[in-house]
Design a protein around this motif. Structure first.
Motif, PDB file in Angstrom:
ATOM      1  N   MET A  58       0.881  -1.109   0.017  1.00 17.39           N
ATOM      2  CA  MET A  58      -0.109   0.092   0.015  1.00 17.39           C
ATOM      3  C   MET A  58       1.020   1.264   0.204  1.00 17.39           C
ATOM      4  O   MET A  58       0.209   2.501  -0.272  1.00 17.39           O
ATOM      5  CB  MET A  58      -0.876  -0.056   1.173  1.00 17.39           C
ATOM      6  CG  MET A  58      -1.889  -1.081   1.191  1.00 17.39           C
ATOM      7  SD  MET A  58      -2.942  -1.414  -0.707  1.00 17.39           S
ATOM      8  CE  MET A  58      -3.869   0.229  -0.383  1.00 17.39           C
ATOM      9  N   HIS A  59       2.146   1.155   0.213  1.00 14.10           N
ATOM     10  CA  HIS A  59       3.077   2.267   0.011  1.00 14.10           C
ATOM     11  C   HIS A  59       3.730   2.208  -1.182  1.00 14.10           C
ATOM     12  O   HIS A  59       4.566   3.209  -1.556  1.00 14.10           O
ATOM     13  CB  HIS A  59       4.138   2.274   1.232  1.00 14.10           C
ATOM     14  CG  HIS A  59       3.354   2.882   2.300  1.00 14.10           C
ATOM     15  ND1 HIS A  59       2.609   1.867   3.414  1.00 14.10           N
ATOM     16  CD2 HIS A  59       3.512   3.952   3.011  1.00 14.10           C
ATOM     17  CE1 HIS A  59       2.584   2.359   4.566  1.00 14.10           C
ATOM     18  NE2 HIS A  59       2.719   3.804   4.218  1.00 14.10           N
ATOM     19  N   GLY A  60       3.390   0.994  -2.100  1.00 11.46           N
ATOM     20  CA  GLY A  60       4.201   1.091  -3.534  1.00 11.46           C
ATOM     21  C   GLY A  60       3.297   2.150  -4.538  1.00 11.46           C
ATOM     22  O   GLY A  60       2.172   2.711  -4.120  1.00 11.46           O
ATOM     23  N   GLU A  61       3.896   2.104  -5.657  1.00 14.05           N
ATOM     24  CA  GLU A  61       3.358   2.709  -6.648  1.00 14.05           C
ATOM     25  C   GLU A  61       1.962   2.278  -7.344  1.00 14.05           C
ATOM     26  O   GLU A  61       1.123   3.176  -7.733  1.00 14.05           O
ATOM     27  CB  GLU A  61       4.248   2.988  -7.966  1.00 14.05           C
ATOM     28  CG  GLU A  61       5.718   3.631  -7.560  1.00 14.05           C
ATOM     29  CD  GLU A  61       6.552   3.615  -8.576  1.00 14.05           C
ATOM     30  OE1 GLU A  61       6.202   3.033  -9.728  1.00 14.05           O
ATOM     31  OE2 GLU A  61       7.548   4.218  -8.680  1.00 14.05           O
ATOM     32  N   ASP A  62       1.857   1.118  -7.160  1.00 12.69           N
ATOM     33  CA  ASP A  62       0.496   0.323  -7.655  1.00 12.69           C
ATOM     34  C   ASP A  62      -0.526   0.291  -6.488  1.00 12.69           C
ATOM     35  O   ASP A  62      -1.264  -0.601  -6.575  1.00 12.69           O
ATOM     36  CB  ASP A  62       0.704  -1.123  -8.212  1.00 12.69           C
ATOM     37  CG  ASP A  62       1.416  -1.908  -7.436  1.00 12.69           C
ATOM     38  OD1 ASP A  62       2.044  -1.539  -6.298  1.00 12.69           O
ATOM     39  OD2 ASP A  62       1.588  -3.243  -7.892  1.00 12.69           O
ATOM     40  N   ALA A  63      -0.405   1.075  -5.530  1.00 16.64           N
ATOM     41  CA  ALA A  63      -1.293   0.731  -4.355  1.00 16.64           C
ATOM     42  C   ALA A  63      -2.887   0.984  -4.647  1.00 16.64           C
ATOM     43  O   ALA A  63      -3.796   0.104  -4.207  1.00 16.64           O
ATOM     44  CB  ALA A  63      -1.056   2.035  -3.226  1.00 16.64           C
ATOM     45  N   ASP A  64      -3.130   1.830  -5.414  1.00 11.66           N
ATOM     46  CA  ASP A  64      -4.698   1.793  -5.966  1.00 11.66           C
ATOM     47  C   ASP A  64      -5.206   0.484  -6.590  1.00 11.66           C
ATOM     48  O   ASP A  64      -6.288   0.183  -6.149  1.00 11.66           O
ATOM     49  CB  ASP A  64      -4.957   3.085  -6.771  1.00 11.66           C
ATOM     50  CG  ASP A  64      -4.691   4.457  -6.175  1.00 11.66           C
ATOM     51  OD1 ASP A  64      -4.838   4.326  -4.940  1.00 11.66           O
ATOM     52  OD2 ASP A  64      -4.442   5.257  -7.151  1.00 11.66           O
ATOM     53  N   GLN A  65      -4.384  -0.054  -7.243  1.00  9.89           N
ATOM     54  CA  GLN A  65      -4.958  -1.448  -7.897  1.00  9.89           C
ATOM     55  C   GLN A  65      -5.178  -2.540  -6.510  1.00  9.89           C
ATOM     56  O   GLN A  65      -5.876  -3.382  -6.879  1.00  9.89           O
ATOM     57  CB  GLN A  65      -3.884  -1.753  -8.653  1.00  9.89           C
ATOM     58  CG  GLN A  65      -3.417  -1.224  -9.831  1.00  9.89           C
ATOM     59  CD  GLN A  65      -2.238  -1.620 -10.609  1.00  9.89           C
ATOM     60  OE1 GLN A  65      -2.057  -3.066 -10.735  1.00  9.89           O
ATOM     61  NE2 GLN A  65      -1.414  -0.803 -11.281  1.00  9.89           N
ATOM     62  N   HIS A  66      -4.734  -2.277  -5.549  1.00  9.55           N
ATOM     63  CA  HIS A  66      -4.812  -3.280  -4.378  1.00  9.55           C
ATOM     64  C   HIS A  66      -5.743  -2.877  -3.528  1.00  9.55           C
ATOM     65  O   HIS A  66      -6.042  -3.665  -2.518  1.00  9.55           O
ATOM     66  CB  HIS A  66      -3.479  -3.752  -3.707  1.00  9.55           C
ATOM     67  CG  HIS A  66      -2.443  -4.283  -4.752  1.00  9.55           C
ATOM     68  ND1 HIS A  66      -2.738  -5.518  -5.548  1.00  9.55           N
ATOM     69  CD2 HIS A  66      -1.348  -3.676  -5.358  1.00  9.55           C
ATOM     70  CE1 HIS A  66      -1.624  -5.518  -6.361  1.00  9.55           C
ATOM     71  NE2 HIS A  66      -0.775  -4.620  -6.161  1.00  9.55           N
ATOM     72  N   ARG A  67      -6.393  -1.697  -3.537  1.00 10.13           N
ATOM     73  CA  ARG A  67      -6.994  -0.842  -2.266  1.00 10.13           C
ATOM     74  C   ARG A  67      -8.269  -1.927  -2.070  1.00 10.13           C
ATOM     75  O   ARG A  67      -8.565  -2.071  -0.930  1.00 10.13           O
ATOM     76  CB  ARG A  67      -7.611   0.401  -2.804  1.00 10.13           C
ATOM     77  CG  ARG A  67      -7.954   1.207  -1.383  1.00 10.13           C
ATOM     78  CD  ARG A  67      -8.030   2.758  -1.701  1.00 10.13           C
ATOM     79  NE  ARG A  67      -6.666   3.130  -2.208  1.00 10.13           N
ATOM     80  CZ  ARG A  67      -5.560   3.559  -1.567  1.00 10.13           C
ATOM     81  NH1 ARG A  67      -6.031   3.417   0.153  1.00 10.13           N
ATOM     82  NH2 ARG A  67      -4.471   3.843  -1.697  1.00 10.13           N
ATOM     83  N   ALA A  68      -9.000  -2.366  -2.799  1.00 13.25           N
ATOM     84  CA  ALA A  68     -10.198  -3.315  -2.585  1.00 13.25           C
ATOM     85  C   ALA A  68      -9.886  -4.361  -1.849  1.00 13.25           C
ATOM     86  O   ALA A  68     -10.686  -4.729  -0.877  1.00 13.25           O
ATOM     87  CB  ALA A  68     -10.977  -3.348  -3.887  1.00 13.25           C
ATOM     88  N   ALA A  69      -8.743  -5.059  -2.255  1.00 12.55           N
ATOM     89  CA  ALA A  69      -8.402  -6.141  -1.569  1.00 12.55           C
ATOM     90  C   ALA A  69      -7.968  -5.907  -0.097  1.00 12.55           C
ATOM     91  O   ALA A  69      -8.116  -6.681   0.836  1.00 12.55           O
ATOM     92  CB  ALA A  69      -7.255  -6.858  -2.213  1.00 12.55           C
ATOM     93  N   PHE A  70      -7.325  -4.710  -0.079  1.00 13.34           N
ATOM     94  CA  PHE A  70      -6.676  -4.453   1.126  1.00 13.34           C
ATOM     95  C   PHE A  70      -7.613  -4.011   2.302  1.00 13.34           C
ATOM     96  O   PHE A  70      -7.578  -4.525   3.237  1.00 13.34           O
ATOM     97  CB  PHE A  70      -5.891  -3.110   0.961  1.00 13.34           C
ATOM     98  CG  PHE A  70      -5.367  -2.387   2.448  1.00 13.34           C
ATOM     99  CD1 PHE A  70      -4.433  -2.993   3.336  1.00 13.34           C
ATOM    100  CD2 PHE A  70      -5.689  -1.176   2.521  1.00 13.34           C
ATOM    101  CE1 PHE A  70      -4.196  -2.264   4.343  1.00 13.34           C
ATOM    102  CE2 PHE A  70      -5.508  -0.481   3.688  1.00 13.34           C
ATOM    103  CZ  PHE A  70      -4.706  -1.010   4.443  1.00 13.34           C
ATOM    104  N   GLU A  71      -8.806  -3.246   1.715  1.00 10.04           N
ATOM    105  CA  GLU A  71      -9.943  -2.857   2.678  1.00 10.04           C
ATOM    106  C   GLU A  71     -10.711  -4.042   2.941  1.00 10.04           C
ATOM    107  O   GLU A  71     -11.096  -4.510   4.101  1.00 10.04           O
ATOM    108  CB  GLU A  71     -10.573  -1.977   2.086  1.00 10.04           C
ATOM    109  CG  GLU A  71     -10.026  -0.720   1.966  1.00 10.04           C
ATOM    110  CD  GLU A  71     -11.017   0.306   1.135  1.00 10.04           C
ATOM    111  OE1 GLU A  71     -12.086   0.324   0.921  1.00 10.04           O
ATOM    112  OE2 GLU A  71     -10.505   1.557   1.055  1.00 10.04           O
TER     113      GLU A  71
END
Length: 346
Positions: free
Chosen positions: A28-41
């Motif tokens: 989530m601190h990487g450049e592609d954080a937005d791509q993983h946001r749904a999975a992270f939440e």
């Protein structure tokens, strides 16, 4: 037969949840954080322990400059998404060991700091005029009253303990308190603004604004609320009963509103610990809470940033540290000047 994995001498003991939190923190601190946001939440939604561990790891990351030297390559397939368990990329081998060691090393300082910032649990009165209890800006303090009740004063708060033969009485002059009333036959009366709260034993928060507006959250037991003003008279017949799980508010005119506490309001009741949890709360709201505690205030260069969502459990009375955590979590730039910390887009 598969061999049971054990930590080698000098290696940290396995901690799968911490492993997952570290992996998500780096992603989530990487450049592609937005791509993983749904999975992270979705991972965060698995429970409060997940959110707690992640927020602590995220805070440590903000101050873990040594992580810049850790190999962040991860070997698992990044296309899998967490559902009921974590299925995302996992660190393996030396990289995980190094990361855990760094986090645990920094964590010694971090948790020591937490203990130092914890509320004063000594059964003694705070300094102030006779019969008064008070706290300074950024301070949270718990004091035992003569009857065994415990009162926790939030930042910049003042109460007066008033003598009474037929009841126990306290007046909130400024700020916010949590009162754990010791059960007794004599009622405990709290006066605040244009009203009073009477109870024989309960646990509740009560705050008084500079405009004499009162807001209460009831966490245990029941109490009777009476107000005086344009809309009511201070007499037994107009008492309103308030119970656990409800909040009540009134202004100088005595008009009262009572409602069931929402989920985010229940989360905000952690304040006596010096910590507050935010589960996707707008940044503007986070800063509103934090700036009540800090001498150094945090502001946003662009008001639109206030709509960004923040996840984490943080200490509110150290705004410099909090600002650094927010900057790392949301990829913002931080600049302190003139006693103010400014957060701006990168």
């Amino acid at each position: 037969m598969s061999k049971k994995s054990t930590a080698q001498p000098g290696e940290p003991a396995p901690n799968p949840l911490l492993d997952e939190a570290i992996s998500w923190c780096l992603r989530m601190h990487g450049e592609d954080a937005d791509q993983h946001r749904a999975a992270f939440e979705a991972w965060l939604s698995l429970g409060g322990v997940h959110r707690q561990v992640y927020s602590e790891v995220s805070e440590l990351y903000g101050f873990g400059e040594k992580l810049r030297g850790v190999d962040l390559d991860r070997t698992a397939d990044q296309t899998q998404e967490p559902r009921h368990a974590f299925h995302g990329p996992r660190w393996k081998g030396p990289a995980l060991t190094a990361a855990l060691a760094i986090f645990m090393g920094i964590g010694v300082f971090y948790f020591e700091g937490k203990r130092e910032a914890a509320p004063d649990r000594l059964a003694r009165r705070a300094l102030g005029a006779p019969g008064q209890l008070q706290t300074a800006l950024g301070e949270i303090r718990t004091i035992r009253l003569d009857d065994g009740s415990m009162v926790t004063l939030d930042t910049d708060s003042l109460v007066t303990v008033e003598p009474g033969r037929s009841n126990r009485r306290l007046r909130l002059e400024r700020g916010r308190i949590r009162l754990a009333v010791a059960t007794a036959s004599r009622p405990f009366v709290v006066a605040a603004g244009a009203g009073t709260i009477t109870t024989l034993g309960s646990l509740f928060d009560i705050g008084l604004s500079r405009y004499q507006e009162v807001d209460m959250s009831f966490l245990r037991g029941t109490a009777e609320l009476r107000t005086a003003g344009k809309w009511s008279a201070l007499r037994p017949s107009n008492a309103t009963r308030v119970a656990k799980g409800y909040r009540a508010s009134y202004g100088p005119d005595g008009r009262t509103a009572i409602a069931k506490m929402a989920r985010d309001e229940l989360a905000a009741t952690d304040w006596p610990s010096g910590l507050m949890s935010f589960d996707g709360v707008p940044l503007a709201q986070v800063l509103g809470h934090a700036n009540r505690y800090g001498v150094v205030k945090i502001i946003l260069a662009d008001p639109a940033l206030g709509q960004r969502r923040f996840y984490g459990t943080v200490r509110l009375n150290d705004t410099r540290r909090l600002a650094a955590v927010i900057a790392h979590a949301l990829s913002l730039q931080l600049l302190e000047e003139g006693g103010t910390i400014r957060l701006s887009p990168t």
